[in-house]
Motif scaffolding. Structure first.
Motif, short mmCIF file in Angstrom:
data_model
loop_
_atom_site.label_atom_id
_atom_site.label_comp_id
_atom_site.label_asym_id
_atom_site.label_seq_id
_atom_site.Cartn_x
_atom_site.Cartn_y
_atom_site.Cartn_z
N ARG A 164 15.84 43.68 33.91
CA ARG A 164 16.41 42.47 33.30
C ARG A 164 17.88 42.32 33.72
NH1 ARG A 164 13.67 39.05 33.41
NH2 ARG A 164 14.71 37.77 31.85
N CYS A 165 18.59 43.42 33.89
CA CYS A 165 19.98 43.33 34.36
C CYS A 165 20.04 42.82 35.79
CB CYS A 165 20.64 44.71 34.28
SG CYS A 165 21.03 45.26 32.61
N ASN A 166 19.03 43.12 36.57
CA ASN A 166 19.00 42.72 37.98
C ASN A 166 18.34 41.37 38.20
OD1 ASN A 166 20.27 45.12 38.71
ND2 ASN A 166 18.35 46.20 39.06
N ALA A 167 17.80 40.78 37.14
CA ALA A 167 17.10 39.50 37.28
C ALA A 167 18.07 38.40 37.72
CB ALA A 167 16.44 39.12 35.96
N TYR A 168 17.52 37.39 38.38
CA TYR A 168 18.36 36.28 38.88
C TYR A 168 19.08 35.59 37.73
CZ TYR A 168 19.79 31.81 40.78
OH TYR A 168 20.53 30.72 41.14
N ALA A 169 20.34 35.32 37.93
CA ALA A 169 21.14 34.56 36.96
C ALA A 169 22.28 33.90 37.71
CB ALA A 169 21.68 35.49 35.88
N LEU A 171 19.12 40.10 29.65
CA LEU A 171 19.11 41.43 29.05
C LEU A 171 18.68 41.37 27.60
CD1 LEU A 171 19.70 44.45 28.93
CD2 LEU A 171 22.13 43.89 28.64
N GLN A 172 19.11 40.35 26.87
CA GLN A 172 18.75 40.23 25.46
C GLN A 172 17.25 40.09 25.25
OE1 GLN A 172 20.88 40.36 22.65
NE2 GLN A 172 22.36 41.07 24.17
N ASP A 173 16.52 39.69 26.29
CA ASP A 173 15.05 39.64 26.18
C ASP A 173 14.50 40.99 25.74
OD1 ASP A 173 15.03 37.02 27.10
OD2 ASP A 173 14.41 37.55 29.15
N CYS A 174 15.15 42.08 26.17
CA CYS A 174 14.66 43.42 25.83
C CYS A 174 14.66 43.65 24.32
CB CYS A 174 15.52 44.48 26.50
SG CYS A 174 15.33 44.59 28.29
N TRP A 175 15.64 43.10 23.62
CA TRP A 175 15.74 43.36 22.19
C TRP A 175 14.83 42.43 21.38
CZ3 TRP A 175 17.69 47.01 24.42
CH2 TRP A 175 18.90 47.04 25.09
N ILE A 176 14.33 41.38 22.04
CA ILE A 176 13.48 40.41 21.35
C ILE A 176 12.00 40.65 21.64
CG2 ILE A 176 12.94 37.93 21.16
CD1 ILE A 176 15.65 38.79 19.96
N ASN A 177 11.69 41.06 22.86
CA ASN A 177 10.30 41.18 23.30
C ASN A 177 9.87 42.65 23.32
OD1 ASN A 177 7.85 41.19 24.62
ND2 ASN A 177 8.49 39.85 26.28
N PRO A 178 9.01 43.08 22.39
CA PRO A 178 8.59 44.49 22.35
C PRO A 178 7.77 44.91 23.55
CG PRO A 178 7.32 43.17 20.78
CD PRO A 178 8.41 42.28 21.30
N ASP A 179 7.26 43.94 24.33
CA ASP A 179 6.56 44.30 25.56
C ASP A 179 7.53 44.81 26.62
OD1 ASP A 179 4.08 43.62 24.54
OD2 ASP A 179 4.16 41.57 25.28
N LEU A 180 8.81 44.48 26.48
CA LEU A 180 9.83 44.92 27.42
C LEU A 180 10.52 46.20 26.97
CD1 LEU A 180 11.60 41.54 28.33
CD2 LEU A 180 9.97 42.83 29.72
N PHE A 181 10.72 46.34 25.67
CA PHE A 181 11.50 47.47 25.15
C PHE A 181 10.94 47.86 23.79
CE2 PHE A 181 15.00 49.69 23.16
CZ PHE A 181 15.66 50.33 24.20
N ASP A 182 10.53 49.12 23.66
CA ASP A 182 9.96 49.63 22.42
C ASP A 182 11.05 50.37 21.64
OD1 ASP A 182 8.62 51.08 20.43
OD2 ASP A 182 6.84 51.36 21.67
N ALA A 183 11.64 49.69 20.68
CA ALA A 183 12.76 50.27 19.93
C ALA A 183 12.33 51.49 19.12
CB ALA A 183 13.37 49.22 19.01
#
Length: 205
Positions: free
Chosen positions: A77-82, A92-104
């Motif tokens: 996500r840090c390397n994604a196009y922006a 990057l914030q997608d990680c904190w919202i989407n549990p498929d990306l990041f399992d807190a």
């Protein structure tokens, strides 16, 4: 008439790993044992050895899953196009919202486990270093000086680690509504309405 025994779906490696993942979250690493896993799945313990050499191999697979999912997706996500730093920070914030990306919950369990496992603590340190390098690199890509990029990186990571460590239970809509303000704090820039809307749309809001 003899009734045919109902065929039970054959257990897969993924099934054993999912059950182990659940036990780790519920009981910590000490609770991840072969017999409780077999009982949870309604299987015999001998079936376990068709997929894993021993308990240590299973534990290593859990750690690899954590590294691939949490650290791997964060770096991606840090390397994604922006086009702007705000758009990058929203990626990057997608990680904190989407549990498929990041399992807190898994991150929390791994950090607790590492307190008593020096080898895992080393892997955790390497994972944290990868995360820091990826976020700092994201800032530097948009012209932030290295020292400033590092401080902004720590602000992001420590905020999220705090969310996890404190086991914050926040209404998803309430949290996502705060994201633009967080991005402004983390980057020093205000995201545009279009950037925020794209973030909301891809996260289902």
């Amino acid at each position: 008439m003899i009734q045919k025994r109902q065929n039970r779906p054959r257990a897969t490696e993924k099934m054993w790993l999912e059950a182990a993942h659940a036990l780790l979250l519920e009981a910590g690493v000490e609770g991840v044992k072969i017999m409780p896993l077999a009982q949870r799945l309604g299987l015999t313990r001998t079936g376990f050895y068709h997929h894993f050499r021993d308990r240590e191999a299973l534990l290593d697979a859990i750690i690899a899953r954590w590294e691939d999912k949490n650290t791997g997706n964060l770096v991606a996500r840090c390397n994604a196009y922006a086009e702007t730093i705000c758009e990058a920070a929203l990626n990057l914030q997608d990680c904190w919202i989407n549990p498929d990306l990041f399992d807190a919950s898994l991150d929390f369990a791994i950090r607790n486990w590492a307190r008593t496992d020096p080898a895992l603590a080393e892997r955790l340190d390497r994972a944290d270093a990868r995360r820091k390098a990826a976020i700092s690199g994201m800032f530097q890509r948009f012209g932030y000086p290295e020292e400033e990029a590092e401080l902004r990186t720590l602000a992001i990571l420590y905020t999220q680690v705090g969310y996890i460590a404190m086991e914050v239970r926040e209404d998803p809509e309430e949290r996502i509504a705060k994201i633009p303000a967080y991005v402004e704090i983390f980057t020093g820039r205000t995201p545009t309405a279009g950037e925020v809307q794209r973030f909301m749309n891809r996260n289902g809001y």
